[in-house]
Design a protein around this motif. Structure first.
Motif, PDB file in Angstrom:
ATOM      1  N   TYR A 176       5.849  -5.083   4.835  1.00 47.32           N
ATOM      2  CA  TYR A 176       5.147  -3.909   5.343  1.00 47.32           C
ATOM      3  C   TYR A 176       6.103  -2.725   5.524  1.00 47.32           C
ATOM      4  O   TYR A 176       7.239  -2.896   5.967  1.00 47.32           O
ATOM      5  CB  TYR A 176       4.452  -4.231   6.672  1.00 47.32           C
ATOM      6  N   SER A 177       5.612  -1.553   5.213  1.00 44.61           N
ATOM      7  CA  SER A 177       6.387  -0.337   5.399  1.00 44.61           C
ATOM      8  C   SER A 177       6.543  -0.048   6.885  1.00 44.61           C
ATOM      9  O   SER A 177       5.581  -0.123   7.652  1.00 44.61           O
ATOM     10  CB  SER A 177       5.687   0.834   4.701  1.00 44.61           C
ATOM     11  N   ARG A 178       7.753   0.302   7.289  1.00 46.82           N
ATOM     12  CA  ARG A 178       8.007   0.524   8.716  1.00 46.82           C
ATOM     13  C   ARG A 178       7.339   1.797   9.236  1.00 46.82           C
ATOM     14  O   ARG A 178       7.124   1.940  10.447  1.00 46.82           O
ATOM     15  CB  ARG A 178       9.514   0.601   8.986  1.00 46.82           C
ATOM     16  N   ASN A 179       7.026   2.754   8.351  1.00 52.02           N
ATOM     17  CA  ASN A 179       6.499   4.034   8.835  1.00 52.02           C
ATOM     18  C   ASN A 179       5.208   4.475   8.159  1.00 52.02           C
ATOM     19  O   ASN A 179       4.822   5.638   8.261  1.00 52.02           O
ATOM     20  CB  ASN A 179       7.563   5.136   8.698  1.00 52.02           C
ATOM     21  N   ILE A 180       4.531   3.559   7.471  1.00 50.66           N
ATOM     22  CA  ILE A 180       3.317   3.958   6.753  1.00 50.66           C
ATOM     23  C   ILE A 180       2.205   4.388   7.715  1.00 50.66           C
ATOM     24  O   ILE A 180       1.417   5.284   7.398  1.00 50.66           O
ATOM     25  CB  ILE A 180       2.834   2.821   5.819  1.00 50.66           C
ATOM     26  N   ASP A 181       2.135   3.777   8.894  1.00 55.07           N
ATOM     27  CA  ASP A 181       1.072   4.115   9.839  1.00 55.07           C
ATOM     28  C   ASP A 181       1.216   5.526  10.393  1.00 55.07           C
ATOM     29  O   ASP A 181       0.221   6.173  10.730  1.00 55.07           O
ATOM     30  CB  ASP A 181       1.041   3.106  10.998  1.00 55.07           C
ATOM     31  N   SER A 182       2.437   5.996  10.493  1.00 53.67           N
ATOM     32  CA  SER A 182       2.665   7.352  11.012  1.00 53.67           C
ATOM     33  C   SER A 182       2.895   8.371   9.900  1.00 53.67           C
ATOM     34  O   SER A 182       3.080   9.563  10.177  1.00 53.67           O
ATOM     35  CB  SER A 182       3.883   7.341  11.951  1.00 53.67           C
TER      36      SER A 182
ATOM     37  N   ASN B  21       0.793  -1.246   0.000  1.00 56.56           N
ATOM     38  CA  ASN B  21       0.000   0.000   0.000  1.00 56.56           C
ATOM     39  C   ASN B  21       0.822   1.291   0.000  1.00 56.56           C
ATOM     40  O   ASN B  21       0.332   2.352   0.413  1.00 56.56           O
ATOM     41  CB  ASN B  21      -0.962   0.026   1.201  1.00 56.56           C
ATOM     42  N   THR B  22       2.051   1.233  -0.484  1.00 55.62           N
ATOM     43  CA  THR B  22       2.887   2.434  -0.506  1.00 55.62           C
ATOM     44  C   THR B  22       2.761   3.220  -1.811  1.00 55.62           C
ATOM     45  O   THR B  22       2.910   4.441  -1.817  1.00 55.62           O
ATOM     46  CB  THR B  22       4.367   2.065  -0.283  1.00 55.62           C
TER      47      THR B  22
ATOM     48  N   ASN C  53       2.312  11.027   7.122  1.00 52.31           N
ATOM     49  CA  ASN C  53       1.301  12.055   6.862  1.00 52.31           C
ATOM     50  C   ASN C  53       1.562  12.690   5.497  1.00 52.31           C
ATOM     51  O   ASN C  53       2.496  13.489   5.355  1.00 52.31           O
ATOM     52  CB  ASN C  53       1.337  13.131   7.948  1.00 52.31           C
TER      53      ASN C  53
END
Length: 341
Positions: free
Chosen positions: A129-135, A98-99, A137
């Motif tokens: 999974y992306s290490r920083n996708i959840d944070s 999802n990047t 912005n």
């Protein structure tokens, strides 16, 4: 169509599935993007795997062509691409889940010619999974700059899998991959960056670079190894012409040229390192060095610095910059290297 992803393939049956599966796991509709797999006359099941995907997914297209190298394969894919943005991805690599939609959002919102992003080297353990996708912005403003300034400010990678390119931009430049030679992406990257008017970098963790002992740049067969050496020499000469095109009136021209000169001399440095392990006669070295002197790529006075430093680099540069030391040093190294193999 928002994105075209071009994947050149030669004997990639072991890795192509993971690569393509990662692209299908992006929460994008089939009308939003296309995957163009270019089979460069593989001898394994690469073509069959690609065709199986194409039969199941309307947005996956396969080009089957005679072997002509990765540059020609990428050019073939680009020639039929329809996306607003282009992404050149290697078949043994993959992208985090999802990047890609986030990258496209940033490109569109900021009207970028090129967007660069971060990559992670992997061996066997998967990192889907992306290490920083959840944070992450996407509304945080990007620092947009032209390519001359980007090169001046930041050490860039030679490869083409860590950035997206606006298709109209690359088409208007007329820049294409050099065919039949290695270092083609190092040349194209620098050429594109020098032409870009709007570039930016995001720290989004996107790409996975798979480290393979069998990769093209690690191929130790004498024929291939020697070709890489000569193609490094070619890249150094191409960079001489590229450096001459940097507009001297640009406020960051000198800093950009300094970095490009460092990169040019890096081709010579790593050529010399490869020469140490090659079977190319040391008698060829003086002529090579003479040609490099004509374009200020030798001696290696602009190599050691911010981008390349450390005792290993410094010791080798000390030897390489002293012509009387080169031949005996390489002969001694080759003797030792042969005994330890």
């Amino acid at each position: 169509m928002r994105l075209s992803i071009i994947i050149p393939c030669y004997n990639m049956e072991l890795y192509l599935k993971e690569c393509v599966d990662s692209l299908l796991d992006q929460q994008m509709t089939k009308t939003e993007y296309e995957i163009i797999i270019v089979n460069d006359e593989s001898k394994d099941a690469t073509l069959q795997i690609a065709q199986t995907y194409s039969s199941k997914h309307s947005n996956i297209h396969v080009i089957d062509k005679k072997n002509a190298g990765v540059g020609a394969a990428r050019n073939s894919g680009f020639d039929i691409a329809q996306g607003e943005y282009i992404y050149f991805l290697d078949p043994d690599d993959y992208v985090a889940q999802n990047t890609l939609p986030l990258l496209l959002e940033l490109c569109k919102k900021n009207d970028l010619d090129i967007l660069t992003f971060t990559t992670k080297s992997v061996v066997s353990k998967p990192y889907p999974y992306s290490r920083n996708i959840d944070s992450f912005n996407p509304d945080v403003p990007l620092e947009i700059k032209d390519g001359i300034t980007y090169i001046a400010d930041k050490k860039h990678k030679n490869e083409i899998w860590w950035y997206l390119i606006k298709r109209e931009f690359i088409k208007n430049t007329g820049i294409r991959f050099i065919e039949g030679k290695w270092m083609e992406d190092a040349i194209l990257t620098a050429e594109l960056f020098c032409q870009a008017k709007r570039m930016a970098h995001t720290n989004l963790d996107v790409h996975r670079y798979r480290i393979l002992p069998t990769s093209a740049m690690r191929n130790k067969s004498p024929e291939h190894y020697n070709k890489v050496i000569y193609d490094n020499a070619n890249a150094a000469h191409v960079f001489d012409k590229l450096i001459a095109t940097v507009p001297k009136e640009h406020e960051n021209a000198q800093a950009c040229i300094k970095r490009l000169k460092t990169r040019q001399q890096s081709f010579v440095f790593f050529l010399m390192v490869r020469l140490m392990k090659s079977d190319i006669s040391v008698s060829e070295i003086p002529a090579m060095l003479s040609d490099f002197e004509k374009i200020d790529a030798y001696p290696l006075k602009k190599f050691i610095g911010e981008d390349y430093h450390g005792i290993g680099y410094s010791c080798l540069v000390f030897v390489f910059n002293r012509k009387p030391l080169i031949n005996p040093f390489i002969k001694m190294f080759r003797s030792f290297y042969t005994l330890t193999q």
